[in-house]
Design a protein around this motif. Structure first.
Motif, PDB file in Angstrom:
ATOM      1  N   ALA A   1      -3.699  -5.875  -0.852  1.00 36.25           N
ATOM      2  CA  ALA A   1      -3.555  -4.449  -1.213  1.00 36.25           C
ATOM      3  C   ALA A   1      -4.504  -3.657  -0.328  1.00 36.25           C
ATOM      4  O   ALA A   1      -5.653  -4.061  -0.127  1.00 36.25           O
ATOM      5  N   ILE A   2      -4.007  -2.536   0.211  1.00 33.01           N
ATOM      6  CA  ILE A   2      -4.893  -1.664   1.009  1.00 33.01           C
ATOM      7  C   ILE A   2      -4.950  -0.309   0.312  1.00 33.01           C
ATOM      8  O   ILE A   2      -3.917   0.270  -0.009  1.00 33.01           O
ATOM      9  N   SER A   3      -6.165   0.189   0.104  1.00 32.16           N
ATOM     10  CA  SER A   3      -6.290   1.493  -0.560  1.00 32.16           C
ATOM     11  C   SER A   3      -7.658   2.105  -0.280  1.00 32.16           C
ATOM     12  O   SER A   3      -8.680   1.437  -0.459  1.00 32.16           O
TER      13      SER A   3
ATOM     14  N   GLU B   1      -7.632   3.617  -6.367  1.00 26.55           N
ATOM     15  CA  GLU B   1      -7.134   4.101  -7.655  1.00 26.55           C
ATOM     16  C   GLU B   1      -5.660   4.472  -7.594  1.00 26.55           C
ATOM     17  O   GLU B   1      -5.122   4.966  -8.589  1.00 26.55           O
ATOM     18  N   THR B   2      -5.014   4.309  -6.464  1.00 28.09           N
ATOM     19  CA  THR B   2      -3.602   4.690  -6.339  1.00 28.09           C
ATOM     20  C   THR B   2      -2.776   3.861  -7.319  1.00 28.09           C
ATOM     21  O   THR B   2      -2.750   2.629  -7.221  1.00 28.09           O
ATOM     22  N   LEU B   3      -2.123   4.543  -8.236  1.00 26.42           N
ATOM     23  CA  LEU B   3      -1.508   3.812  -9.345  1.00 26.42           C
ATOM     24  C   LEU B   3      -0.387   2.881  -8.875  1.00 26.42           C
ATOM     25  O   LEU B   3      -0.249   1.766  -9.381  1.00 26.42           O
TER      26      LEU B   3
ATOM     27  N   LEU C   1       2.892  11.424   9.825  1.00 21.41           N
ATOM     28  CA  LEU C   1       2.452  11.779   8.459  1.00 21.41           C
ATOM     29  C   LEU C   1       1.308  12.794   8.510  1.00 21.41           C
ATOM     30  O   LEU C   1       1.295  13.774   7.755  1.00 21.41           O
ATOM     31  N   LYS C   2       0.351  12.555   9.436  1.00 19.30           N
ATOM     32  CA  LYS C   2      -0.783  13.496   9.542  1.00 19.30           C
ATOM     33  C   LYS C   2      -0.268  14.897   9.823  1.00 19.30           C
ATOM     34  O   LYS C   2      -0.695  15.860   9.208  1.00 19.30           O
ATOM     35  N   LEU C   3       0.658  15.002  10.797  1.00 19.10           N
ATOM     36  CA  LEU C   3       1.141  16.325  11.187  1.00 19.10           C
ATOM     37  C   LEU C   3       1.844  17.011  10.022  1.00 19.10           C
ATOM     38  O   LEU C   3       1.577  18.165   9.713  1.00 19.10           O
TER      39      LEU C   3
ATOM     40  N   SER D   1      -6.147  11.428  -4.456  1.00 19.28           N
ATOM     41  CA  SER D   1      -6.025  10.166  -5.166  1.00 19.28           C
ATOM     42  C   SER D   1      -4.812  10.276  -6.085  1.00 19.28           C
ATOM     43  O   SER D   1      -4.793  11.103  -6.990  1.00 19.28           O
ATOM     44  N   VAL D   2      -3.805   9.453  -5.824  1.00 20.01           N
ATOM     45  CA  VAL D   2      -2.529   9.637  -6.522  1.00 20.01           C
ATOM     46  C   VAL D   2      -2.449   8.653  -7.687  1.00 20.01           C
ATOM     47  O   VAL D   2      -2.022   7.509  -7.521  1.00 20.01           O
ATOM     48  N   THR D   3      -2.876   9.128  -8.846  1.00 19.97           N
ATOM     49  CA  THR D   3      -2.976   8.220  -9.987  1.00 19.97           C
ATOM     50  C   THR D   3      -1.815   8.383 -10.955  1.00 19.97           C
ATOM     51  O   THR D   3      -1.958   8.130 -12.151  1.00 19.97           O
TER      52      THR D   3
ATOM     53  N   ALA E   1       0.856  -1.198   0.000  1.00 23.20           N
ATOM     54  CA  ALA E   1       0.000   0.000   0.000  1.00 23.20           C
ATOM     55  C   ALA E   1       0.886   1.239   0.000  1.00 23.20           C
ATOM     56  O   ALA E   1       2.112   1.138  -0.032  1.00 23.20           O
ATOM     57  N   CYS E   2       0.269   2.405   0.067  1.00 26.17           N
ATOM     58  CA  CYS E   2       1.007   3.673   0.104  1.00 26.17           C
ATOM     59  C   CYS E   2       0.493   4.538   1.251  1.00 26.17           C
ATOM     60  O   CYS E   2      -0.690   4.472   1.599  1.00 26.17           O
ATOM     61  N   GLY E   3       1.360   5.394   1.756  1.00 25.16           N
ATOM     62  CA  GLY E   3       0.966   6.413   2.731  1.00 25.16           C
ATOM     63  C   GLY E   3       0.263   5.835   3.942  1.00 25.16           C
ATOM     64  O   GLY E   3       0.710   4.864   4.565  1.00 25.16           O
ATOM     65  N   THR E   4      -0.874   6.431   4.248  1.00 28.10           N
ATOM     66  CA  THR E   4      -1.651   6.004   5.413  1.00 28.10           C
ATOM     67  C   THR E   4      -2.059   4.532   5.305  1.00 28.10           C
ATOM     68  O   THR E   4      -2.036   3.793   6.295  1.00 28.10           O
ATOM     69  N   ALA E   5      -2.432   4.112   4.109  1.00 30.48           N
ATOM     70  CA  ALA E   5      -2.849   2.719   3.926  1.00 30.48           C
ATOM     71  C   ALA E   5      -1.676   1.778   4.233  1.00 30.48           C
ATOM     72  O   ALA E   5      -1.855   0.689   4.798  1.00 30.48           O
ATOM     73  N   TYR E   6      -0.463   2.214   3.905  1.00 28.90           N
ATOM     74  CA  TYR E   6       0.729   1.426   4.230  1.00 28.90           C
ATOM     75  C   TYR E   6       0.860   1.323   5.759  1.00 28.90           C
ATOM     76  O   TYR E   6       1.179   0.262   6.304  1.00 28.90           O
TER      77      TYR E   6
HETATM   78  O1  M6R Z   1      -6.255   5.928  -1.746  1.00 27.17           O
HETATM   79  P1  M6R Z   1      -5.085   5.267  -1.085  1.00 27.17           P
HETATM   80  O2  M6R Z   1      -5.433   4.750   0.271  1.00 27.17           O
HETATM   81  O3  M6R Z   1      -4.458   4.222  -1.925  1.00 27.17           O
HETATM   82  O4  M6R Z   1      -4.036   6.428  -0.877  1.00 27.17           O
HETATM   83  C1  M6R Z   1      -2.753   6.154  -0.386  1.00 27.17           C
HETATM   84  C2  M6R Z   1      -2.067   7.408   0.059  1.00 27.17           C
HETATM   85  O5  M6R Z   1      -1.900   8.291  -1.009  1.00 27.17           O
HETATM   86  C3  M6R Z   1      -2.852   8.134   1.165  1.00 27.17           C
HETATM   87  O6  M6R Z   1      -3.074   7.288   2.244  1.00 27.17           O
HETATM   88  C4  M6R Z   1      -2.083   9.383   1.645  1.00 27.17           C
HETATM   89  O7  M6R Z   1      -0.912   9.009   2.268  1.00 27.17           O
HETATM   90  C5  M6R Z   1      -2.972  10.213   2.576  1.00 27.17           C
HETATM   91  N1  M6R Z   1      -3.111  11.526   2.043  1.00 27.17           N
HETATM   92  C6  M6R Z   1      -2.430  10.397   3.925  1.00 27.17           C
HETATM   93  O8  M6R Z   1      -3.282  11.120   4.740  1.00 27.17           O
END
Ligand code: M6R
Length: 613
Positions: free
Chosen positions: A346-348, A352-354, A487-489, A609-611, A300-305
């Motif tokens: 996969a966590i998202s 749509e996170t590419l 990350l939130k901060l 949404s990071v596509t 996963a990415c970011g928070t989902a990771y």
């Molecule tokens: O939609 P997703 O859960 O795949 O997004 C993953 C990250 O881009 C997302 O969690 C990002 O880190 C957040 N903006 C954090 O608050």
């Protein structure tokens, strides 16, 4: 990244598209624009900055129509500017394109268009290349031209196209980036995401990869890559339009923090049978299936990771299976050991996170079984997975993820408990006990949210402190939550923050602790509490200002010169504390950002949404 909206009907395309774009602003907000079919021309209005800038601009130079496309941008090629904003047109402005994604071979195509067709470019974007390319291919039929152009394009994108010569048509294409079609009465829509359309339609088509759609006022036709017509079932959206509104809260983020008890309840109850057992409804994780897997990856990415980090603890603890967690952008490129004995989770939130999607595709092509934890129903990750575990958080609009994270944790616990029971690694008694504890979380969370004024006060102190670096430390499950709090901060307050496993501090990072350095110390794990008190002493000895987080009853953290301020969370088993522990950190980040006057729901440089990769 970027949001696209298109409308064809009898209403005001300008109003409908601008309204839809506002709902997609979370996908990008550095510039916006709209192209409207007016008479036999296409009129484009575009402006750097927020959609409100565009609205003002259009009000001074009005144009209206019943057909158009619009765009809100997160810059990839070319800095945010009026010129680089979408829509982009071909040379004589007879074709207009809005685009979400990246055309990878745009340099090559640009050179070819200049050399072979004498095209003159105005912007630095890859999107203008699409518009010019379609223009060059256009010989009176937009659909033909789009097919011809797409043949030459590489990359991941969704586009919406209109032509001056065809006042009754929008053509849209999906290649990896999200695209939906809204089905109205005498009108139809395209959009990147559901909230853009909720006010107008609830019936939609989810467009698949490599499909092209032609929309007229009364008809929607979907074609596959070979231009064969495709039949699609209508997907009925159950979210209300209000779910995507602030409903009196100053920010979506605060609203979504407060929606967590409800989201957790919903996610839990949808997966529990009347007998109090986890029901998987078709998800294949039977004992036999589980015996097949010798490896689990959570990607996963970011928070989902960060939710994945907690998921690893839960699966290893309850199911006694080894788990590796990886950020999706790294996973794909390190040649991981994936085969048919691999379970890939996969966590998202967006689905749509590419990076996550491509990692999933890669694992799938190597034979892995794909289980996803997703919030957006019908999203790409959901559709391309073998099994889906939905988080019932409702629409998450704020860029900073909150309720998606806590509901992702709930799903990970349910998966871990189920695996534990099926594998015989977790006794039924323990399974039932943890489930009861999970069911008690929503009320505990409601109680915890009552401490919001105290957390606001701590945030005010930290704000007055005006330090540019904040450290988050924790052990075990708390380390994962520390990463999320940090990350939130940073993402909403722009304060540099750093999270580290507390035991690792002394191996280097402690060199950065000075008198007055703020340290947020998570000590919610009973099993590691004493160890954390020692780590707190270590930073206190170097002058840190410590905000501690502990379970009710663990008072020593606030005594004997330990933490300067303490937030207590309701008691629950160590394994599931992350669901509670993260909430004060979300509130802390929220209020610090508020005191710093930051744009909380739409932080700079980010998109929901990071596509793009
Ligand atoms: O939609 P997703 O859960 O795949 O997004 C993953 C990250 O881009 C997302 O969690 C990002 O880190 C957040 N903006 C954090 O608050």
């Amino acid at each position: 990244m970027c949001g696209i909206v298109g409308y064809i009907g009898d209403g005001s395309a300008r109003g409908i598209i601008l309204d839809g774009l506002k709902k997609l602003e979370y996908r990008g907000y550095d510039s916006a624009g709209i192209a409207l079919h007016a008479g036999d021309k296409i009129e484009v209005r575009k402006k750097q900055g927020r959609i409100s800038n565009l609205e003002e601009f259009i009000a001074n130079d009005p144009v209206d129509s019943t057909l158009g496309v619009g765009h809100t941008r997160w810059a990839t090629h070319g800095a945010p500017s009026d010129i680089n904003s979408h829509p982009h047109c071909n040379g004589d402005s007879t074709i207009a394109v809005v685009h979400n994604g990246i055309v990878e071979n745009y340099v090559e195509l640009r050179e070819w268009l200049i050399k072979e067709h004498g095209v003159k470019f105005l912007s630095e974007t890859d999107t203008e290349v699409i518009a010019q390319l379609i223009g060059v291919c256009y010989r009176g039929d937009l659909l033909d031209a789009v097919y011809e152009a797409v043949e030459k394009m590489r990359g991941a994108y969704a586009i919406g196209v209109i032509a001056a010569g065809e006042p009754d048509k929008i053509v849209a294409v999906r290649k990896s980036s999200p695209l939906i079609v809204g089905l109205g009465q005498g009108c139809n829509f395209i959009a990147s995401d559901i909230p853009a359309l909720l006010r107008h339609v609830k019936d939609i088509y989810l467009i698949e990869n490599n499909e092209t759609v032609v929309l007229t006022r009364d008809q929607v036709t979907i074609y596959d890559k070979e231009r064969k017509e495709v039949k699609r079932d209508v997907f009925h959206v159950t979210w209300s339009a209000e779910a995507a509104e602030k409903e009196g809260y100053p920010h979506f983020m605060l609203k979504e923090i407060h929606e967590q008890p409800g989201g957790i309840e919903e996610t839990l109850t949808r997966r529990l049978s009347p007998e109090g057992m986890i029901k998987l409804d078709g998800i294949s994780l039977t004992r036999k299936e589980l015996e097949r897997f010798n490896r689990i990856y959570i990607v996963a990415c970011g928070t989902a990771y960060h939710a994945g980090l907690v998921g690893k603890y839960a699966i290893e603890k309850f199911a006694r299976l080894p788990v590796e967690v990886d950020v999706a952008s790294e996973f794909r490129y390190r040649d991981p050991l994936v085969d048919e004995k691999t379970l890939f989770i996969a966590i998202s939130q967006s689905g749509e996170t590419l990076d996550t999607l491509e990692a999933l595709r890669d694992a799938k092509s190597k034979g892995a079984r794909i289980l996803s934890v997703v919030n957006v129903v019908g999203s790409s990750v959901a559709r391309e997975s073998d099994d889906v575990f939905y988080t019932w958080a409702g629409p998450e609009i704020a860029v900073a993820s909150t309720k998606a994270y806590t509901t992702q944790l709930i799903c990970m616990y349910l998966i871990a408990l189920h695996m534990g029971l099926e594998r015989g690694a977790l006794p039924m008694e323990e399974y039932k006990r943890i489930l009861q504890e999970l069911l008690a979380l929503p009320d505990k969370l409601r109680k915890l949210l009552e401490t919001e004024p105290d957390i606001r006060e701590i945030a005010w102190e930290l704000f007055l402190y005006n330090k540019n670096d904040v450290f988050f430390i924790g052990r075990g499950n708390d380390a994962g939550v520390a990463y999320e709090g940090s990350l939130k901060l940073k993402e909403i307050s722009y304060i540099n923050s750093f999270a580290i496993a507390a035991g690792e501090l002394k191996h280097g990072t402690i060199a950065l602790i000075e008198p007055g350095t703020p340290v947020i110390a998570l000590a919610t794990q009973d099993a590691l509490y004493e160890k954390m008190l020692s780590n707190i002493q270590e930073v206190k000895a170097r002058g840190a200002y410590v905000v501690g987080l502990a379970k009710e009853g663990n008072q020593e953290i606030g005594k004997r010169g330990n933490a300067n301020r303490v937030v207590y969370i309701p008691r629950c088993p160590d394994e599931i504390t992350p669901v509670l522990a993260v909430v004060p950190l979300q509130l802390l980040a929220y209020y610090i950002a508020k005191f710093r006057d930051c744009d909380i729901d739409k932080p700079k440089n980010l998109a929901k949404s990071v596509t793009v990769e």
